[in-house]
Design a protein around this motif. Sequence first.
Motif, PDB file in Angstrom:
ATOM      1  N   UNK A  46       0.828  -1.217   0.000  1.00 42.43           N
ATOM      2  CA  UNK A  46       0.000   0.000   0.000  1.00 42.43           C
ATOM      3  C   UNK A  46       0.858   1.261   0.000  1.00 42.43           C
ATOM      4  N   UNK A  47       1.866   1.293   0.856  1.00 39.14           N
ATOM      5  CA  UNK A  47       2.727   2.480   0.960  1.00 39.14           C
ATOM      6  C   UNK A  47       3.427   2.777  -0.368  1.00 39.14           C
ATOM      7  N   UNK A  48       3.816   1.718  -1.097  1.00 34.36           N
ATOM      8  CA  UNK A  48       4.574   1.891  -2.333  1.00 34.36           C
ATOM      9  C   UNK A  48       3.686   2.133  -3.552  1.00 34.36           C
ATOM     10  N   UNK A  49       2.390   1.808  -3.423  1.00 29.08           N
ATOM     11  CA  UNK A  49       1.481   1.980  -4.567  1.00 29.08           C
ATOM     12  C   UNK A  49       0.445   3.078  -4.352  1.00 29.08           C
ATOM     13  N   UNK A  50       0.534   3.808  -3.238  1.00 27.36           N
ATOM     14  CA  UNK A  50      -0.487   4.833  -2.973  1.00 27.36           C
ATOM     15  C   UNK A  50      -0.452   5.948  -4.016  1.00 27.36           C
ATOM     16  N   UNK A  51       0.672   6.093  -4.742  1.00 29.27           N
ATOM     17  CA  UNK A  51       0.732   7.103  -5.805  1.00 29.27           C
ATOM     18  C   UNK A  51      -0.245   6.780  -6.943  1.00 29.27           C
ATOM     19  N   UNK A  52      -0.750   5.532  -6.997  1.00 25.67           N
ATOM     20  CA  UNK A  52      -1.723   5.128  -8.015  1.00 25.67           C
ATOM     21  C   UNK A  52      -3.139   5.585  -7.655  1.00 25.67           C
ATOM     22  N   UNK A  53      -3.324   6.028  -6.408  1.00 23.35           N
ATOM     23  CA  UNK A  53      -4.649   6.409  -5.929  1.00 23.35           C
ATOM     24  C   UNK A  53      -4.876   7.913  -6.063  1.00 23.35           C
ATOM     25  N   UNK A  54      -6.135   8.292  -6.093  1.00 21.51           N
ATOM     26  CA  UNK A  54      -6.541   9.683  -6.286  1.00 21.51           C
ATOM     27  C   UNK A  54      -7.129  10.212  -4.985  1.00 21.51           C
ATOM     28  N   UNK A  55      -6.509  11.245  -4.423  1.00 15.54           N
ATOM     29  CA  UNK A  55      -6.973  11.792  -3.143  1.00 15.54           C
ATOM     30  C   UNK A  55      -8.360  12.432  -3.225  1.00 15.54           C
ATOM     31  N   UNK A  56      -8.848  12.680  -4.437  1.00 16.64           N
ATOM     32  CA  UNK A  56     -10.182  13.270  -4.569  1.00 16.64           C
ATOM     33  C   UNK A  56     -11.273  12.194  -4.542  1.00 16.64           C
ATOM     34  N   UNK A  57     -10.876  10.924  -4.542  1.00 17.36           N
ATOM     35  CA  UNK A  57     -11.849   9.822  -4.522  1.00 17.36           C
ATOM     36  C   UNK A  57     -11.929   9.201  -3.130  1.00 17.36           C
ATOM     37  N   UNK A  58     -13.041   8.514  -2.888  1.00 18.60           N
ATOM     38  CA  UNK A  58     -13.221   7.784  -1.629  1.00 18.60           C
ATOM     39  C   UNK A  58     -12.956   6.304  -1.915  1.00 18.60           C
ATOM     40  N   UNK A  59     -12.245   5.652  -1.009  1.00 20.28           N
ATOM     41  CA  UNK A  59     -11.895   4.243  -1.190  1.00 20.28           C
ATOM     42  C   UNK A  59     -12.448   3.402  -0.044  1.00 20.28           C
ATOM     43  N   UNK A  60     -12.989   2.235  -0.407  1.00 20.65           N
ATOM     44  CA  UNK A  60     -13.450   1.259   0.585  1.00 20.65           C
ATOM     45  C   UNK A  60     -12.358   0.203   0.689  1.00 20.65           C
ATOM     46  N   UNK A  61     -11.817   0.037   1.889  1.00 13.87           N
ATOM     47  CA  UNK A  61     -10.735  -0.916   2.122  1.00 13.87           C
ATOM     48  C   UNK A  61     -11.309  -2.253   2.582  1.00 13.87           C
ATOM     49  N   UNK A  62     -10.798  -3.341   1.991  1.00 15.19           N
ATOM     50  CA  UNK A  62     -11.338  -4.676   2.239  1.00 15.19           C
ATOM     51  C   UNK A  62     -10.207  -5.658   2.527  1.00 15.19           C
ATOM     52  N   UNK A  63     -10.443  -6.577   3.484  1.00 20.64           N
ATOM     53  CA  UNK A  63      -9.527  -7.694   3.715  1.00 20.64           C
ATOM     54  C   UNK A  63     -10.351  -8.900   4.155  1.00 20.64           C
ATOM     55  N   UNK A  64      -9.738  -9.850   4.826  1.00 20.89           N
ATOM     56  CA  UNK A  64     -10.445 -11.064   5.233  1.00 20.89           C
ATOM     57  C   UNK A  64     -11.451 -10.789   6.339  1.00 20.89           C
ATOM     58  N   UNK A  65     -11.008 -10.065   7.392  1.00 21.67           N
ATOM     59  CA  UNK A  65     -11.884  -9.861   8.551  1.00 21.67           C
ATOM     60  C   UNK A  65     -12.057  -8.405   8.965  1.00 21.67           C
ATOM     61  N   UNK A  66     -11.300  -7.503   8.370  1.00 20.33           N
ATOM     62  CA  UNK A  66     -11.412  -6.084   8.705  1.00 20.33           C
ATOM     63  C   UNK A  66     -10.210  -5.511   9.427  1.00 20.33           C
ATOM     64  N   UNK A  67      -9.286  -6.362   9.869  1.00 16.62           N
ATOM     65  CA  UNK A  67      -8.103  -5.899  10.602  1.00 16.62           C
ATOM     66  C   UNK A  67      -7.055  -5.254   9.717  1.00 16.62           C
ATOM     67  N   UNK A  68      -6.629  -5.979   8.686  1.00 16.98           N
ATOM     68  CA  UNK A  68      -5.615  -5.436   7.773  1.00 16.98           C
ATOM     69  C   UNK A  68      -6.147  -4.232   7.016  1.00 16.98           C
ATOM     70  N   UNK A  69      -7.416  -4.298   6.604  1.00 16.55           N
ATOM     71  CA  UNK A  69      -7.988  -3.153   5.879  1.00 16.55           C
ATOM     72  C   UNK A  69      -8.084  -1.946   6.806  1.00 16.55           C
ATOM     73  N   UNK A  70      -8.294  -2.188   8.102  1.00 22.01           N
ATOM     74  CA  UNK A  70      -8.305  -1.095   9.080  1.00 22.01           C
ATOM     75  C   UNK A  70      -6.944  -0.435   9.187  1.00 22.01           C
ATOM     76  N   UNK A  71      -5.882  -1.246   9.188  1.00 21.38           N
ATOM     77  CA  UNK A  71      -4.521  -0.693   9.238  1.00 21.38           C
ATOM     78  C   UNK A  71      -4.223   0.098   7.968  1.00 21.38           C
ATOM     79  N   UNK A  72      -4.629  -0.452   6.812  1.00 18.69           N
ATOM     80  CA  UNK A  72      -4.409   0.248   5.546  1.00 18.69           C
ATOM     81  C   UNK A  72      -5.192   1.559   5.530  1.00 18.69           C
ATOM     82  N   UNK A  73      -6.423   1.530   6.036  1.00 17.75           N
ATOM     83  CA  UNK A  73      -7.259   2.737   6.065  1.00 17.75           C
ATOM     84  C   UNK A  73      -6.634   3.804   6.960  1.00 17.75           C
ATOM     85  N   UNK A  74      -6.135   3.401   8.113  1.00 23.63           N
ATOM     86  CA  UNK A  74      -5.491   4.359   9.022  1.00 23.63           C
ATOM     87  C   UNK A  74      -4.273   4.985   8.354  1.00 23.63           C
ATOM     88  N   UNK A  75      -3.466   4.153   7.701  1.00 24.89           N
ATOM     89  CA  UNK A  75      -2.269   4.659   7.027  1.00 24.89           C
ATOM     90  C   UNK A  75      -2.655   5.655   5.934  1.00 24.89           C
TER      91      UNK A  75
END
Length: 98
Positions: A46-75
Amino acid sequence: MKTMTAKEVETLLNEGQTLNMIDVREVDEVEAGKIPGVIHIPLGLVEFRMHELDKSKEYVMICRSGGRSGRAAQFLEGQGFNVINMTGGMLTWEGKVE
Protein backbone atom coordinates in the motif's frame (compact mmCIF):
# COMPACT_ATOMS: atom_id res chain seq x y z
CA MET A 1 -11.95 6.12 10.77
CA LYS A 2 -15.18 5.70 8.83
CA THR A 3 -16.57 2.17 8.59
CA MET A 4 -19.20 0.36 6.57
CA THR A 5 -20.50 -3.19 6.87
CA ALA A 6 -20.20 -5.72 4.06
CA LYS A 7 -23.99 -5.61 3.72
CA GLU A 8 -23.92 -1.82 3.29
CA VAL A 9 -21.25 -2.13 0.58
CA GLU A 10 -23.27 -4.86 -1.16
CA THR A 11 -26.44 -2.73 -1.04
CA LEU A 12 -24.66 0.26 -2.60
CA LEU A 13 -23.25 -1.93 -5.39
CA ASN A 14 -26.67 -3.51 -6.02
CA GLU A 15 -28.15 0.01 -6.29
CA GLY A 16 -25.68 0.68 -9.11
CA GLN A 17 -23.29 2.93 -7.22
CA THR A 18 -19.68 2.87 -8.30
CA LEU A 19 -17.35 2.24 -5.36
CA ASN A 20 -13.56 2.43 -5.41
CA MET A 21 -12.66 -0.72 -3.49
CA ILE A 22 -9.18 -1.85 -2.53
CA ASP A 23 -8.59 -5.43 -1.35
CA VAL A 24 -5.42 -5.61 0.77
CA ARG A 25 -5.37 -9.40 1.17
CA GLU A 26 -2.54 -11.55 -0.17
CA VAL A 27 -2.53 -12.92 -3.72
CA ASP A 28 -3.69 -16.43 -2.78
CA GLU A 29 -6.59 -15.04 -0.75
CA VAL A 30 -7.77 -12.85 -3.63
CA GLU A 31 -7.46 -15.74 -6.11
CA ALA A 32 -9.93 -17.68 -3.93
CA GLY A 33 -12.55 -14.98 -4.56
CA LYS A 34 -12.87 -11.21 -4.64
CA ILE A 35 -15.61 -8.64 -5.05
CA PRO A 36 -16.03 -7.81 -8.77
CA GLY A 37 -14.30 -4.53 -9.68
CA VAL A 38 -12.00 -4.44 -6.67
CA ILE A 39 -8.41 -3.17 -6.99
CA HIS A 40 -5.90 -5.58 -5.42
CA ILE A 41 -3.06 -3.98 -3.48
CA PRO A 42 -1.58 -6.31 -0.82
CA LEU A 43 -1.21 -4.57 2.55
CA GLY A 44 2.59 -4.68 2.35
CA LEU A 45 2.52 -2.73 -0.92
CA VAL A 46 0.00 0.00 0.00
CA GLU A 47 2.73 2.48 0.96
CA PHE A 48 4.57 1.89 -2.33
CA ARG A 49 1.48 1.98 -4.57
CA MET A 50 -0.49 4.83 -2.97
CA HIS A 51 0.73 7.10 -5.81
CA GLU A 52 -1.72 5.13 -8.02
CA LEU A 53 -4.65 6.41 -5.93
CA ASP A 54 -6.54 9.68 -6.29
CA LYS A 55 -6.97 11.79 -3.14
CA SER A 56 -10.18 13.27 -4.57
CA LYS A 57 -11.85 9.82 -4.52
CA GLU A 58 -13.22 7.78 -1.63
CA TYR A 59 -11.90 4.24 -1.19
CA VAL A 60 -13.45 1.26 0.59
CA MET A 61 -10.73 -0.92 2.12
CA ILE A 62 -11.34 -4.68 2.24
CA CYS A 63 -9.53 -7.69 3.72
CA ARG A 64 -10.44 -11.06 5.23
CA SER A 65 -11.88 -9.86 8.55
CA GLY A 66 -11.41 -6.08 8.71
CA GLY A 67 -8.10 -5.90 10.60
CA ARG A 68 -5.62 -5.44 7.77
CA SER A 69 -7.99 -3.15 5.88
CA GLY A 70 -8.31 -1.09 9.08
CA ARG A 71 -4.52 -0.69 9.24
CA ALA A 72 -4.41 0.25 5.55
CA ALA A 73 -7.26 2.74 6.07
CA GLN A 74 -5.49 4.36 9.02
CA PHE A 75 -2.27 4.66 7.03
CA LEU A 76 -3.97 6.13 3.95
CA GLU A 77 -6.08 8.47 6.08
CA GLY A 78 -2.83 9.77 7.58
CA GLN A 79 -1.61 10.44 4.04
CA GLY A 80 -4.67 12.56 3.24
CA PHE A 81 -6.88 9.96 1.55
CA ASN A 82 -10.63 9.60 2.11
CA VAL A 83 -11.11 5.96 3.16
CA ILE A 84 -13.73 3.67 4.68
CA ASN A 85 -12.97 0.32 6.31
CA MET A 86 -15.35 -2.55 5.46
CA THR A 87 -15.84 -4.14 8.87
CA GLY A 88 -16.06 -7.92 9.02
CA GLY A 89 -14.22 -8.20 5.73
CA MET A 90 -14.78 -11.01 3.25
CA LEU A 91 -15.82 -13.32 6.09
CA THR A 92 -19.12 -11.42 6.22
CA TRP A 93 -19.46 -10.79 2.45
CA GLU A 94 -22.57 -12.42 0.97
CA GLY A 95 -22.52 -10.71 -2.44
CA LYS A 96 -21.03 -11.75 -5.77
CA VAL A 97 -17.42 -12.88 -6.02
CA GLU A 98 -15.21 -13.56 -9.00
